[in-house]
Design a protein around this motif. Structure first.
Motif: not given
Length: 315
Positions: A20, A23-24, A27
C-alpha cells in the motif's frame, strides 16, 4: 507454534502495508525526490521492524532455528540489514544456534544429536551464504561451542554415526567403484556432512580412538562394501589432520592390500594345481601392530589363538 504463527502473520501484515505504501508513493512520486522516497521506505522499516526486533530475538528466534525456518530467518535478516540492526541480530542468532545445538546433546537420550547437529549445520551454512557472509566466523564459532558442549560425547557419537552410515552405504547410494574420487563423493552428500561436522570437533583424539575401533570391527566383519568409502575417508583425515593422526588407521589399509595380494597369489597357485579355492573362502593377514597384545605375550591376552597358529606367532 503460536510464536511462529504470529511472526508469519506479522510479516504478512508488513508486506501488505508495504504494498500500500509503494502504491501511495507511486501516485505522488512526481513531487518526491529519490532520496525522499528512500527515506520514507527506511522509516517504514524502522517503524515496523526495529521496535519488534527485541521481541523476535527473545521469543521467536530460537523457535525459528529449531524448526529450520530459513525463509523467516532470512526475512528477519533482510529487515535487520535495512534498519542497521544486522550486527545485533547476528549476535542473537549465534547465541541461539549455540543453545539449540547444545540442547541436542543434553537431551541425547531422546534423539540422535549428531544427525540433528548436521541439520543445524546445513541450516547455518545456508544462512551464512545468503544473509550472514560478514558474520560467518562468529556464527561458526557459536555452532562449535554448542556442538562441543560435551566434547567427548560429541566425538564418540560422530564416530558411531560414521560407522552407521558406512554400514548402510547401499541405502544411501549405489556406488560405481570405477568412478573417480570426485564422482564418488559427488554422489555421497552424507559424506560431505560427516566431513564438515568433523571439522567442528574439539576432541579429534577421542574420535580417532572410536573410529579406529569401529573401522577394525568393520574390516574383521569382512564388510567389503564399505572399504572404498573407508579408504577415501581415511585419505581425507590424513590430509586434514596429518599422517601421525591416521597412522593406526593407515596400518589397517596396508594390511588389507597385503591380504588381497596374498589371497590372489594363493588362488593362482591353487588354480595351477587344479584345486580352485572355494568362493566362500577369504582371509586377512594382519601385521603385528594390528594386534592388541604383543606376539610374545599372546598367552596373557584375551585373544584365543588356535594351537596350529601358536608356533608361527613365536617365530
Amino acid at each position: 507454534g503460536e510464536i511462529l504463527l504470529n511472526l508469519k502473520e506479522y510479516f504478512e501484515d508488513i508486506d501488505g502495508i508495504q504494498r500500500e505504501l509503494n502504491e501511495s508513493i507511486k501516485r505522488i512520486s512526481f513531487v518526491l525526490s529519490d532520496s525522499t522516497i528512500s527515506d520514507i521506505k527506511i522509516s517504514f522499516q524502522k517503524l515496523f521492524f526495529a521496535s519488534k526486533l527485541d521481541q523476535i530475538c527473545k521469543s521467536g528466534l530460537r523457535n525459528l532455528i529449531y524448526n529450520k525456518d530459513i525463509e523467516t530467518i532470512e526475512k528477519c535478516a533482510e529487515l535487520a540489514r535495512l534498519t542497521d540492526k544486522i550486527k545485533k541480530f547476528a549476535h542473537e542468532l549465534s547465541f541461539d544456534f549455540e543453545s539449540t545445538v547444545s540442547n541436542c546433546f543434553k537431551e541425547s537420550a531422546k534423539n540422535n544429536p549428531v544427525r540433528e547437529s548436521i541439520g543445524y549445520m546445513n541450516l547455518l551454512n545456508q544462512l551464512i551464504e545468503k544473509s550472514f557472509a560478514k558474520h560467518d566466523k562468529m556464527l561458526k564459532e557459536a555452532f562449535r561451542k554448542g556442538f562441543n558442549v560435551m566434547p567427548d560425547l560429541a566425538a564418540r557419537l560422530t564416530a558411531e554415526e560414521v560407522n552407521y552410515v558406512f554400514l548402510h552405504l547401499e541405502i544411501y547410494t549405489t556406488i560405481n567403484k570405477t568412478a573417480s574420487e570426485n564422482e564418488y563423493f559427488g554422489n555421497m552428500k552424507f559424506m560431505d556432512n560427516l566431513i564438515n561436522l568433523f571439522k567442528f570437533l574439539n576432541r579429534t583424539d577421542v574420535f580417532e580412538v572410536y573410529h579406529h575401533l569401529l573401522l577394525s570391527h568393520r574390516v574383521l566383519m569382512l564388510k567389503t562394501s564399505t572399504l572404498y568409502a573407508d579408504e577415501m575417508f581415511a585419505k581425507w583425515l590424513r590430509e586434514f589432520c596429518g599422517v601421525d593422526y591416521t597412522q593406526r588407521i593407515d596400518t589397517i589399509f596396508v594390511d588389507l592390500h597385503k591380504s588381497s595380494k596374498i589371497i590372489r597369489q594363493f588362488n593362482e597357485e591353487n588354480l595351477k594345481k587344479n584345486n580352485p579355492t572355494p568362493n566362500f573362502f577369504n582371509a586377512l593377514v594382519l601385521s603385528q601392530s594390528s594386534w592388541i597384545a604383543d606376539k610374545l605375550n599372546f598367552d596373557d591376552s584375551k585373544i584365543k589363538v588356535p594351537d596350529s597358529i601358536s608356533p608361527l606367532l613365536i617365530q
